[in-house]
Design a protein around this motif. Structure first.
Motif, PDB file in Angstrom:
ATOM      1  N   GLY A  60      -8.875  -4.448  15.407  1.00  0.00           N
ATOM      2  CA  GLY A  60      -9.159  -3.099  15.884  1.00  0.00           C
ATOM      3  C   GLY A  60      -8.053  -2.087  15.604  1.00  0.00           C
ATOM      4  O   GLY A  60      -8.124  -0.957  16.068  1.00  0.00           O
ATOM      5  N   HIS A  61      -7.029  -2.468  14.854  1.00  0.00           N
ATOM      6  CA  HIS A  61      -5.921  -1.573  14.518  1.00  0.00           C
ATOM      7  C   HIS A  61      -5.804  -1.468  13.001  1.00  0.00           C
ATOM      8  O   HIS A  61      -6.218  -2.356  12.270  1.00  0.00           O
ATOM      9  CB  HIS A  61      -4.601  -2.097  15.074  1.00  0.00           C
ATOM     10  N   THR A  62      -5.177  -0.390  12.542  1.00  0.00           N
ATOM     11  CA  THR A  62      -4.901  -0.210  11.124  1.00  0.00           C
ATOM     12  C   THR A  62      -3.390  -0.167  10.935  1.00  0.00           C
ATOM     13  O   THR A  62      -2.688   0.549  11.653  1.00  0.00           O
ATOM     14  CB  THR A  62      -5.540   1.091  10.595  1.00  0.00           C
ATOM     15  N   TYR A  63      -2.908  -0.973   9.990  1.00  0.00           N
ATOM     16  CA  TYR A  63      -1.478  -1.082   9.702  1.00  0.00           C
ATOM     17  C   TYR A  63      -1.229  -0.706   8.250  1.00  0.00           C
ATOM     18  O   TYR A  63      -1.958  -1.136   7.362  1.00  0.00           O
ATOM     19  CB  TYR A  63      -1.000  -2.529   9.908  1.00  0.00           C
ATOM     20  N   LYS A  64      -0.193   0.086   8.004  1.00  0.00           N
ATOM     21  CA  LYS A  64       0.213   0.407   6.634  1.00  0.00           C
ATOM     22  C   LYS A  64       1.129  -0.704   6.122  1.00  0.00           C
ATOM     23  O   LYS A  64       1.886  -1.281   6.897  1.00  0.00           O
ATOM     24  CB  LYS A  64       0.952   1.742   6.604  1.00  0.00           C
ATOM     25  N   PHE A  65       1.030  -0.981   4.802  1.00  0.00           N
ATOM     26  CA  PHE A  65       1.927  -1.953   4.209  1.00  0.00           C
ATOM     27  C   PHE A  65       2.334  -1.510   2.811  1.00  0.00           C
ATOM     28  O   PHE A  65       1.668  -0.715   2.173  1.00  0.00           O
ATOM     29  CB  PHE A  65       1.310  -3.363   4.178  1.00  0.00           C
ATOM     30  N   SER A  66       3.472  -2.051   2.352  1.00  0.00           N
ATOM     31  CA  SER A  66       3.954  -1.777   1.003  1.00  0.00           C
ATOM     32  C   SER A  66       3.610  -2.968   0.110  1.00  0.00           C
ATOM     33  O   SER A  66       3.464  -4.095   0.573  1.00  0.00           O
ATOM     34  CB  SER A  66       5.458  -1.536   0.999  1.00  0.00           C
ATOM     35  N   VAL A  67       3.488  -2.672  -1.184  1.00  0.00           N
ATOM     36  CA  VAL A  67       3.189  -3.689  -2.196  1.00  0.00           C
ATOM     37  C   VAL A  67       4.295  -3.631  -3.244  1.00  0.00           C
ATOM     38  O   VAL A  67       4.583  -2.561  -3.784  1.00  0.00           O
ATOM     39  CB  VAL A  67       1.837  -3.401  -2.894  1.00  0.00           C
ATOM     40  N   THR A  68       4.934  -4.756  -3.516  1.00  0.00           N
ATOM     41  CA  THR A  68       5.879  -4.865  -4.627  1.00  0.00           C
ATOM     42  C   THR A  68       5.645  -6.224  -5.276  1.00  0.00           C
ATOM     43  O   THR A  68       5.135  -7.146  -4.645  1.00  0.00           O
ATOM     44  CB  THR A  68       7.355  -4.769  -4.177  1.00  0.00           C
ATOM     45  N   GLY A  69       6.018  -6.327  -6.540  1.00  0.00           N
ATOM     46  CA  GLY A  69       5.847  -7.621  -7.179  1.00  0.00           C
ATOM     47  C   GLY A  69       6.139  -7.585  -8.653  1.00  0.00           C
ATOM     48  O   GLY A  69       6.525  -6.564  -9.201  1.00  0.00           O
ATOM     49  N   GLY A  70       5.919  -8.729  -9.260  1.00  0.00           N
ATOM     50  CA  GLY A  70       6.198  -8.847 -10.678  1.00  0.00           C
ATOM     51  C   GLY A  70       5.192  -9.722 -11.382  1.00  0.00           C
ATOM     52  O   GLY A  70       4.482 -10.494 -10.761  1.00  0.00           O
ATOM     53  N   THR A  71       5.145  -9.554 -12.701  1.00  0.00           N
ATOM     54  CA  THR A  71       4.285 -10.374 -13.551  1.00  0.00           C
ATOM     55  C   THR A  71       5.095 -10.825 -14.758  1.00  0.00           C
ATOM     56  O   THR A  71       6.123 -10.237 -15.086  1.00  0.00           O
ATOM     57  CB  THR A  71       3.060  -9.588 -14.066  1.00  0.00           C
ATOM     58  N   ILE A  72       4.595 -11.869 -15.395  1.00  0.00           N
ATOM     59  CA  ILE A  72       5.160 -12.278 -16.677  1.00  0.00           C
ATOM     60  C   ILE A  72       4.033 -12.284 -17.692  1.00  0.00           C
ATOM     61  O   ILE A  72       2.863 -12.373 -17.337  1.00  0.00           O
ATOM     62  CB  ILE A  72       5.827 -13.668 -16.587  1.00  0.00           C
ATOM     63  N   ALA A  73       4.344 -12.141 -18.950  1.00  0.00           N
ATOM     64  CA  ALA A  73       3.370 -12.162 -20.046  1.00  0.00           C
ATOM     65  C   ALA A  73       2.352 -11.031 -19.929  1.00  0.00           C
ATOM     66  O   ALA A  73       1.154 -11.241 -19.935  1.00  0.00           O
ATOM     67  CB  ALA A  73       2.667 -13.513 -20.127  1.00  0.00           C
ATOM     68  N   ALA A  74       2.860  -9.797 -19.805  1.00  0.00           N
ATOM     69  CA  ALA A  74       1.978  -8.637 -19.723  1.00  0.00           C
ATOM     70  C   ALA A  74       2.624  -7.468 -20.459  1.00  0.00           C
ATOM     71  O   ALA A  74       3.837  -7.390 -20.591  1.00  0.00           O
ATOM     72  CB  ALA A  74       1.721  -8.258 -18.269  1.00  0.00           C
ATOM     73  N   VAL A  75       1.779  -6.548 -20.926  1.00  0.00           N
ATOM     74  CA  VAL A  75       2.263  -5.350 -21.585  1.00  0.00           C
ATOM     75  C   VAL A  75       1.328  -4.195 -21.257  1.00  0.00           C
ATOM     76  O   VAL A  75       0.118  -4.356 -21.225  1.00  0.00           O
ATOM     77  CB  VAL A  75       2.394  -5.542 -23.115  1.00  0.00           C
ATOM     78  N   GLY A  76       1.907  -3.027 -20.939  1.00  0.00           N
ATOM     79  CA  GLY A  76       1.105  -1.833 -20.690  1.00  0.00           C
ATOM     80  C   GLY A  76       1.387  -1.211 -19.340  1.00  0.00           C
ATOM     81  O   GLY A  76       2.376  -1.512 -18.673  1.00  0.00           O
ATOM     82  N   PHE A  77       0.472  -0.319 -18.938  1.00  0.00           N
ATOM     83  CA  PHE A  77       0.568   0.391 -17.675  1.00  0.00           C
ATOM     84  C   PHE A  77      -0.833   0.545 -17.114  1.00  0.00           C
ATOM     85  O   PHE A  77      -1.767   0.824 -17.858  1.00  0.00           O
ATOM     86  CB  PHE A  77       1.191   1.787 -17.873  1.00  0.00           C
ATOM     87  N   SER A  78      -0.983   0.331 -15.801  1.00  0.00           N
ATOM     88  CA  SER A  78      -2.286   0.562 -15.183  1.00  0.00           C
ATOM     89  C   SER A  78      -2.119   0.973 -13.733  1.00  0.00           C
ATOM     90  O   SER A  78      -1.101   0.699 -13.102  1.00  0.00           O
ATOM     91  CB  SER A  78      -3.184  -0.685 -15.279  1.00  0.00           C
TER      92      SER A  78
END
Length: 149
Positions: A60-78
């Motif tokens: 019944g509540h809404t919480y804000k959260f942050s997202v951070t992370g990494g990938t390997i074997a990828a190229v580009g922007f999205s």
């Protein structure tokens, strides 16, 4: 991490030819306990970085959260917009953590996708995504989700 079982559930949950009723797919994930929305960006040149934010609806509540992370074997922007269901979240503090997933993306203009994430607390997230940009990825991805105080 129970990555193999999560990958199997992801394959079943997103398979267009799956004959499994939706209720059984949800049972394999655990108990649905919340919802999330997120907005993120990813920039990659071999190794990549993802950042953004989101909202968790739980108890019944809404919480804000942050997202951070990494990938390997990828190229580009999205840019990534996603909506998902959270499973097995019994205490809001169990939401924080690094979630692992096998990930594949091919975006040129717009694309759709989905993935299943799991953290060390057993919290699972099945998410459907819409992407925009130019990106090619076939990688392991780790996303850290952290509730804002």
């Amino acid at each position: 991490m129970r990555f193999a079982s999560v990958a199997a559930v992801a394959a079943l949950a997103f398979s267009p030819i799956s004959m499994m009723p939706a209720a059984h797919a949800a049972d394999a994930m655990g108990s649905p306990t919340g919802k999330i929305t997120l907005s993120a960006k990813s920039a990659d040149v071999g190794l990549g970085y993802t950042w953004g934010d989101g909202r968790l609806t739980y108890g019944g509540h809404t919480y804000k959260f942050s997202v951070t992370g990494g990938t390997i074997a990828a190229v580009g922007f999205s840019t990534i917009e996603g909506n998902g269901t959270v499973y097995n979240l019994h205490r809001v503090q169990d939401f924080d953590g690094t979630y692992g997933a096998a990930h594949g993306e091919a975006t040129l203009g717009s694309g759709l996708g989905g993935l299943v994430l799991e953290n060390k607390n057993g919290v699972r997230i099945k998410i459907e995504t819409a992407t925009k940009g130019a990106r090619l990825a076939s990688s392991a991805e780790g996303l850290t989700l952290k509730l804002e105080k």
